[in-house]
Motif scaffolding. Sequence first.
Motif, mmCIF file in Angstrom:
data_model
loop_
_atom_site.group_PDB
_atom_site.id
_atom_site.type_symbol
_atom_site.label_atom_id
_atom_site.label_comp_id
_atom_site.label_asym_id
_atom_site.label_seq_id
_atom_site.Cartn_x
_atom_site.Cartn_y
_atom_site.Cartn_z
ATOM 1 N N UNK A 218 12.768 -76.295 6.970
ATOM 2 C CA UNK A 218 14.199 -75.631 6.923
ATOM 3 C C UNK A 218 15.434 -75.060 5.657
ATOM 4 N N UNK A 219 15.774 -76.636 4.842
ATOM 5 C CA UNK A 219 15.983 -75.981 3.895
ATOM 6 C C UNK A 219 15.208 -75.216 2.957
ATOM 7 N N UNK A 220 13.935 -75.343 2.551
ATOM 8 C CA UNK A 220 13.092 -74.402 1.139
ATOM 9 C C UNK A 220 13.535 -73.187 2.046
ATOM 10 N N UNK A 221 13.143 -72.993 3.174
ATOM 11 C CA UNK A 221 14.075 -71.796 3.761
ATOM 12 C C UNK A 221 14.730 -70.899 3.215
ATOM 13 N N UNK A 222 15.853 -71.776 3.465
ATOM 14 C CA UNK A 222 17.333 -71.080 4.003
ATOM 15 C C UNK A 222 17.999 -71.082 2.596
ATOM 16 N N UNK A 223 16.966 -71.474 1.291
ATOM 17 C CA UNK A 223 17.188 -70.666 0.221
ATOM 18 C C UNK A 223 17.194 -69.783 -0.299
ATOM 19 N N UNK A 224 15.225 -69.613 0.211
ATOM 20 C CA UNK A 224 14.269 -68.733 -0.404
ATOM 21 C C UNK A 224 14.465 -67.706 0.426
ATOM 22 N N UNK A 225 14.931 -67.435 1.156
ATOM 23 C CA UNK A 225 14.306 -66.133 2.088
ATOM 24 C C UNK A 225 14.439 -64.761 1.833
ATOM 25 N N UNK A 226 16.109 -65.031 1.654
ATOM 26 C CA UNK A 226 16.539 -64.000 1.810
ATOM 27 C C UNK A 226 15.670 -63.087 0.348
ATOM 28 N N UNK A 227 15.845 -63.883 -0.945
ATOM 29 C CA UNK A 227 15.453 -63.659 -2.225
ATOM 30 C C UNK A 227 14.094 -63.276 -2.326
ATOM 31 N N UNK A 228 12.958 -63.647 -1.215
ATOM 32 C CA UNK A 228 11.910 -63.190 -1.054
ATOM 33 C C UNK A 228 12.019 -62.124 -0.730
ATOM 34 N N UNK A 229 12.191 -61.618 0.152
ATOM 35 C CA UNK A 229 12.515 -60.218 0.850
ATOM 36 C C UNK A 229 12.906 -59.364 -0.369
ATOM 37 N N UNK A 306 21.843 -75.603 5.219
ATOM 38 C CA UNK A 306 23.451 -75.551 4.251
ATOM 39 C C UNK A 306 24.397 -74.694 5.011
ATOM 40 N N UNK A 307 24.186 -74.526 6.686
ATOM 41 C CA UNK A 307 25.390 -73.589 6.839
ATOM 42 C C UNK A 307 26.175 -74.752 7.659
ATOM 43 N N UNK A 308 26.627 -75.783 7.183
ATOM 44 C CA UNK A 308 27.215 -76.656 7.959
ATOM 45 C C UNK A 308 27.404 -77.019 6.405
ATOM 46 N N UNK A 309 28.424 -77.858 6.183
ATOM 47 C CA UNK A 309 29.134 -79.102 5.507
ATOM 48 C C UNK A 309 28.495 -80.628 6.405
ATOM 49 N N UNK A 310 28.322 -81.725 5.340
ATOM 50 C CA UNK A 310 28.592 -82.990 5.537
ATOM 51 C C UNK A 310 29.631 -83.524 6.058
ATOM 52 N N UNK A 312 31.608 -81.511 8.612
ATOM 53 C CA UNK A 312 31.787 -81.258 9.417
ATOM 54 C C UNK A 312 31.205 -81.528 10.882
ATOM 55 N N UNK A 313 32.154 -82.136 11.819
ATOM 56 C CA UNK A 313 31.663 -82.125 13.490
ATOM 57 C C UNK A 313 30.464 -81.495 14.090
ATOM 58 N N UNK A 314 30.026 -82.380 14.611
ATOM 59 C CA UNK A 314 28.904 -81.560 15.036
ATOM 60 C C UNK A 314 28.810 -80.845 16.286
ATOM 61 N N UNK A 315 29.872 -80.432 16.261
ATOM 62 C CA UNK A 315 30.434 -78.990 17.197
ATOM 63 C C UNK A 315 30.588 -78.030 16.655
ATOM 64 N N UNK A 316 31.075 -78.308 15.350
ATOM 65 C CA UNK A 316 31.275 -77.177 14.018
ATOM 66 C C UNK A 316 29.705 -76.377 13.739
ATOM 67 N N UNK A 317 28.544 -77.889 14.136
ATOM 68 C CA UNK A 317 27.668 -77.662 12.693
ATOM 69 C C UNK A 317 26.872 -76.831 13.694
ATOM 70 N N UNK A 318 27.302 -76.651 15.497
ATOM 71 C CA UNK A 318 26.581 -76.207 15.942
ATOM 72 C C UNK A 318 26.643 -74.546 16.269
ATOM 73 N N UNK A 319 28.311 -74.165 15.993
ATOM 74 C CA UNK A 319 28.783 -72.972 16.245
ATOM 75 C C UNK A 319 28.278 -72.542 14.800
ATOM 76 N N UNK A 320 28.459 -73.282 13.526
ATOM 77 C CA UNK A 320 27.348 -72.396 12.088
ATOM 78 C C UNK A 320 25.599 -72.343 12.494
ATOM 79 N N UNK A 321 25.600 -72.973 12.782
ATOM 80 C CA UNK A 321 24.143 -72.410 13.189
ATOM 81 C C UNK A 321 23.475 -71.193 14.242
ATOM 82 N N UNK A 322 23.982 -71.210 14.719
ATOM 83 C CA UNK A 322 24.137 -69.685 15.881
ATOM 84 C C UNK A 322 24.622 -68.919 14.845
ATOM 85 N N UNK A 323 25.603 -68.960 14.302
ATOM 86 C CA UNK A 323 26.190 -67.411 13.971
ATOM 87 C C UNK A 323 25.320 -68.070 12.780
ATOM 88 N N UNK A 324 24.714 -68.641 11.907
ATOM 89 C CA UNK A 324 24.128 -68.354 11.056
ATOM 90 C C UNK A 324 23.370 -67.229 10.881
#
Length: 390
Positions: A218-229, A306-310, A312-324
Amino acid sequence: MTANINLPRILRVGAGASNEVATALAQLGLSRPLLVTDPFMVQCGYAERITAVLTTAGMPCGLFADSVPDPTTDSIDAGLVVLRAGNYDCLVALGGGSSIDTAKALAVMAERQGPMRDYKVPVQIDSGLPVLAIPTTAGTGSEATRAAVISDSQSSEKMLCMGLGLMPVAALVDYELTLTMPYRLTADTGIDSLCHALEAYVSRKSNPFTDGIALTAMATISRHIRTACAEPDNRVAREAMMLAATQGGMAFSNASVTLIHGMSRPIGGLYHVPHGLSNAMLLPEVTAWSVGHASARYATAARAMGLAGDGDADSLALDKLTAGLRQLNADLSVPTPGEYGIDEASWTASLALMADQALASGSPANNPRIPEAAEIVALYQRVWAGPARA
């Protein structure tokens, strides 16, 4: 509970790995391969490269080059004619997930009778001819899974087949073969890999072995997918995406996919949407529907991406995940089903059938939030409406 882990016996990763095909076969005591690929691999010269290596090593191989996207039982039957006419002791699969799944299906059906629908899940197919897989897309991870998806030519159902007989004995993961992948294929197969990793991590069958692999992917794909495209010749991004695809395959093959894949297969079977793209269409909405039932895991996934910070509360991380995830689809121009060209009346008429087929695959039962048919129908409707609805 004990985790049941299955992997290829030989796994070679890196630039030029595909040139070691003869060496790998010799290590396994194999010498009479049938190369299974598709017309594009022949046209671009990749098939000839593999056959040249094998011929030089004294392993002349047969050729079945008629693999089709989202392989069908009719295409498998055509391949079986070629396979059974020769004295082959193994198959070499060259191409994307469709060619690899074709080779897997040929391997297990070589000595079996009856239609392939007799062998879909819950049947376990635990024997077959050896398969050496050489992936040319960074997406399906099929080179490291004990699964294949074949469409029934009569019913259009995308059938999930599982078992040790479908696990390649060797995989040569050569990112240089992906440098010619076009934008849409790079995006869709990349999101497919992300689905594999995320679903494996939140699956009810997740385990400590697959968790680390899934988070790394997950970390690798999130970091590189836009560049690969955006930069198809970027070797760092291509190598990273290729490795992550194999890791995603390892993760989901040993922890299972969940609701996204369960809902994806009927879309592909009925409307011929490429597998990675149908997963991409579903990823944000199915995740948003599921996060509340495995909050800690989804929040950890958000941080890994990389969508949420260390902090961030879980609830905020979930919001950032779906938005991301919605933003990722927007950045990579993932269409809604309607934008892809599917007729709305047809989609609506197929909702119940798609929900039934999704449930029959077994994958939704591994989801953190287990759906009923009506809930899957509602999710399909949300996916049709698209992000403008949110």
